[in-house]
Design a protein around this motif. Sequence first.
Motif, PDB file in Angstrom:
ATOM      1  N   ARG A  95       0.848  -1.183   0.000  1.00 20.69           N
ATOM      2  CA  ARG A  95       0.000   0.000   0.000  1.00 20.69           C
ATOM      3  C   ARG A  95       0.888   1.238   0.000  1.00 20.69           C
ATOM      4  O   ARG A  95       2.033   1.212   0.418  1.00 20.69           O
ATOM      5  CB  ARG A  95      -0.977   0.004   1.167  1.00 20.69           C
ATOM      6  CG  ARG A  95      -0.387  -0.014   2.537  1.00 20.69           C
ATOM      7  CD  ARG A  95      -1.482  -0.117   3.583  1.00 20.69           C
ATOM      8  NE  ARG A  95      -0.887  -0.125   4.918  1.00 20.69           N
ATOM      9  CZ  ARG A  95      -1.564  -0.096   6.027  1.00 20.69           C
ATOM     10  NH1 ARG A  95      -2.883  -0.054   5.987  1.00 20.69           N
ATOM     11  NH2 ARG A  95      -0.963  -0.099   7.190  1.00 20.69           N
ATOM     12  N   THR A  96       0.328   2.312  -0.494  1.00 19.81           N
ATOM     13  CA  THR A  96       1.054   3.568  -0.612  1.00 19.81           C
ATOM     14  C   THR A  96       0.178   4.698  -0.098  1.00 19.81           C
ATOM     15  O   THR A  96      -1.049   4.550  -0.004  1.00 19.81           O
ATOM     16  CB  THR A  96       1.468   3.820  -2.080  1.00 19.81           C
ATOM     17  OG1 THR A  96       2.329   4.957  -2.135  1.00 19.81           O
ATOM     18  CG2 THR A  96       0.269   4.044  -2.979  1.00 19.81           C
ATOM     19  N   VAL A  97       0.827   5.813   0.243  1.00 20.85           N
ATOM     20  CA  VAL A  97       0.083   6.978   0.716  1.00 20.85           C
ATOM     21  C   VAL A  97       0.445   8.193  -0.116  1.00 20.85           C
ATOM     22  O   VAL A  97       1.559   8.312  -0.630  1.00 20.85           O
ATOM     23  CB  VAL A  97       0.370   7.278   2.211  1.00 20.85           C
ATOM     24  CG1 VAL A  97      -0.135   6.163   3.100  1.00 20.85           C
ATOM     25  CG2 VAL A  97       1.838   7.562   2.459  1.00 20.85           C
ATOM     26  N   GLY A  98      -0.506   9.076  -0.240  1.00 18.82           N
ATOM     27  CA  GLY A  98      -0.309  10.401  -0.809  1.00 18.82           C
ATOM     28  C   GLY A  98      -0.908  11.362   0.202  1.00 18.82           C
ATOM     29  O   GLY A  98      -2.138  11.422   0.348  1.00 18.82           O
ATOM     30  N   LEU A  99      -0.062  12.083   0.935  1.00 16.39           N
ATOM     31  CA  LEU A  99      -0.546  12.843   2.083  1.00 16.39           C
ATOM     32  C   LEU A  99      -0.150  14.315   2.026  1.00 16.39           C
ATOM     33  O   LEU A  99       0.946  14.655   1.582  1.00 16.39           O
ATOM     34  CB  LEU A  99       0.021  12.253   3.382  1.00 16.39           C
ATOM     35  CG  LEU A  99      -0.289  10.796   3.672  1.00 16.39           C
ATOM     36  CD1 LEU A  99       0.558  10.291   4.823  1.00 16.39           C
ATOM     37  CD2 LEU A  99      -1.769  10.633   3.969  1.00 16.39           C
ATOM     38  N   ARG A 100      -1.050  15.143   2.502  1.00 14.58           N
ATOM     39  CA  ARG A 100      -0.718  16.520   2.854  1.00 14.58           C
ATOM     40  C   ARG A 100      -0.567  16.502   4.369  1.00 14.58           C
ATOM     41  O   ARG A 100      -1.292  15.787   5.053  1.00 14.58           O
ATOM     42  CB  ARG A 100      -1.843  17.470   2.446  1.00 14.58           C
ATOM     43  CG  ARG A 100      -1.952  17.613   0.934  1.00 14.58           C
ATOM     44  CD  ARG A 100      -3.127  18.442   0.527  1.00 14.58           C
ATOM     45  NE  ARG A 100      -3.229  19.657   1.346  1.00 14.58           N
ATOM     46  CZ  ARG A 100      -4.070  20.637   1.112  1.00 14.58           C
ATOM     47  NH1 ARG A 100      -4.901  20.562   0.104  1.00 14.58           N
ATOM     48  NH2 ARG A 100      -4.099  21.699   1.892  1.00 14.58           N
ATOM     49  N   PHE A 101       0.372  17.285   4.885  1.00 14.08           N
ATOM     50  CA  PHE A 101       0.565  17.299   6.327  1.00 14.08           C
ATOM     51  C   PHE A 101       0.683  18.725   6.844  1.00 14.08           C
ATOM     52  O   PHE A 101       0.968  19.657   6.090  1.00 14.08           O
ATOM     53  CB  PHE A 101       1.793  16.480   6.746  1.00 14.08           C
ATOM     54  CG  PHE A 101       3.109  16.998   6.233  1.00 14.08           C
ATOM     55  CD1 PHE A 101       3.778  18.033   6.878  1.00 14.08           C
ATOM     56  CD2 PHE A 101       3.692  16.433   5.108  1.00 14.08           C
ATOM     57  CE1 PHE A 101       4.986  18.501   6.415  1.00 14.08           C
ATOM     58  CE2 PHE A 101       4.913  16.891   4.636  1.00 14.08           C
ATOM     59  CZ  PHE A 101       5.564  17.931   5.287  1.00 14.08           C
ATOM     60  N   ALA A 102       0.435  18.863   8.130  1.00 15.13           N
ATOM     61  CA  ALA A 102       0.607  20.131   8.825  1.00 15.13           C
ATOM     62  C   ALA A 102       1.228  19.861  10.182  1.00 15.13           C
ATOM     63  O   ALA A 102       0.933  18.851  10.818  1.00 15.13           O
ATOM     64  CB  ALA A 102      -0.733  20.832   8.996  1.00 15.13           C
ATOM     65  N   VAL A 103       2.097  20.774  10.601  1.00 17.51           N
ATOM     66  CA  VAL A 103       2.658  20.759  11.944  1.00 17.51           C
ATOM     67  C   VAL A 103       2.295  22.098  12.566  1.00 17.51           C
ATOM     68  O   VAL A 103       2.577  23.152  11.989  1.00 17.51           O
ATOM     69  CB  VAL A 103       4.193  20.586  11.945  1.00 17.51           C
ATOM     70  CG1 VAL A 103       4.735  20.578  13.373  1.00 17.51           C
ATOM     71  CG2 VAL A 103       4.600  19.330  11.193  1.00 17.51           C
ATOM     72  N   VAL A 104       1.653  22.067  13.737  1.00 19.88           N
ATOM     73  CA  VAL A 104       1.253  23.288  14.434  1.00 19.88           C
ATOM     74  C   VAL A 104       1.871  23.266  15.822  1.00 19.88           C
ATOM     75  O   VAL A 104       1.788  22.264  16.533  1.00 19.88           O
ATOM     76  CB  VAL A 104      -0.285  23.400  14.542  1.00 19.88           C
ATOM     77  CG1 VAL A 104      -0.682  24.622  15.361  1.00 19.88           C
ATOM     78  CG2 VAL A 104      -0.909  23.472  13.151  1.00 19.88           C
ATOM     79  N   ARG A 105       2.475  24.383  16.196  1.00 20.19           N
ATOM     80  CA  ARG A 105       3.076  24.526  17.529  1.00 20.19           C
ATOM     81  C   ARG A 105       2.374  25.664  18.257  1.00 20.19           C
ATOM     82  O   ARG A 105       2.253  26.761  17.725  1.00 20.19           O
ATOM     83  CB  ARG A 105       4.563  24.842  17.411  1.00 20.19           C
ATOM     84  CG  ARG A 105       5.248  25.019  18.754  1.00 20.19           C
ATOM     85  CD  ARG A 105       6.714  25.290  18.586  1.00 20.19           C
ATOM     86  NE  ARG A 105       7.365  25.406  19.883  1.00 20.19           N
ATOM     87  CZ  ARG A 105       8.640  25.131  20.101  1.00 20.19           C
ATOM     88  NH1 ARG A 105       9.412  24.728  19.105  1.00 20.19           N
ATOM     89  NH2 ARG A 105       9.144  25.261  21.306  1.00 20.19           N
ATOM     90  N   GLY A 106       1.913  25.372  19.458  1.00 19.72           N
ATOM     91  CA  GLY A 106       1.234  26.402  20.220  1.00 19.72           C
ATOM     92  C   GLY A 106       1.037  26.018  21.667  1.00 19.72           C
ATOM     93  O   GLY A 106       1.460  24.952  22.115  1.00 19.72           O
TER      94      GLY A 106
END
Length: 146
Positions: A95-106
């Motif tokens: 299986r494979t993935v196609g991902l958008r990601f976000a990193v939020v620091r707060g």
Amino acid sequence: MTQKIPIGKLAMLVASLTPEELEPFADQLNDVDYCQGKSGSMNMQKVISAVETSAKRNEIISDELYRETHALYHAILEALEGVMRGQMAAGDMMRTVGLRFAVVRGSPYEKLDEGEWLAVAFYGTIGAPVKGLEHETFGLGINHIG
């Protein structure tokens, strides 16, 4: 006054919405540090590396502080568990993935002594490595820094 949106929800929004769709949340995003990116692979190490590299290049975490990298790593793994439905393997399972990601620091708590936290969100597709045989997936991980 607008109620503060939690960092996990902000990460999910940043990972899944277009820049135009994010415009109503601009004030909320000004209160946190965040970055976003994309990664597609059958190799989870490449996905993890893409998120870590983006977070460091965008100065969301310091590459000189191990505790920040460590917190990010655990948030990434937690988010990938959601994407992978608990089975942390892609290519090995065809299986494979196609991902958008976000990193939020707060700071998610009113008491600032609670410190800063990281939220990592993934949104995209997972499935057989054949175009058109994938489906949507989502994952969220949150971890404290230090």
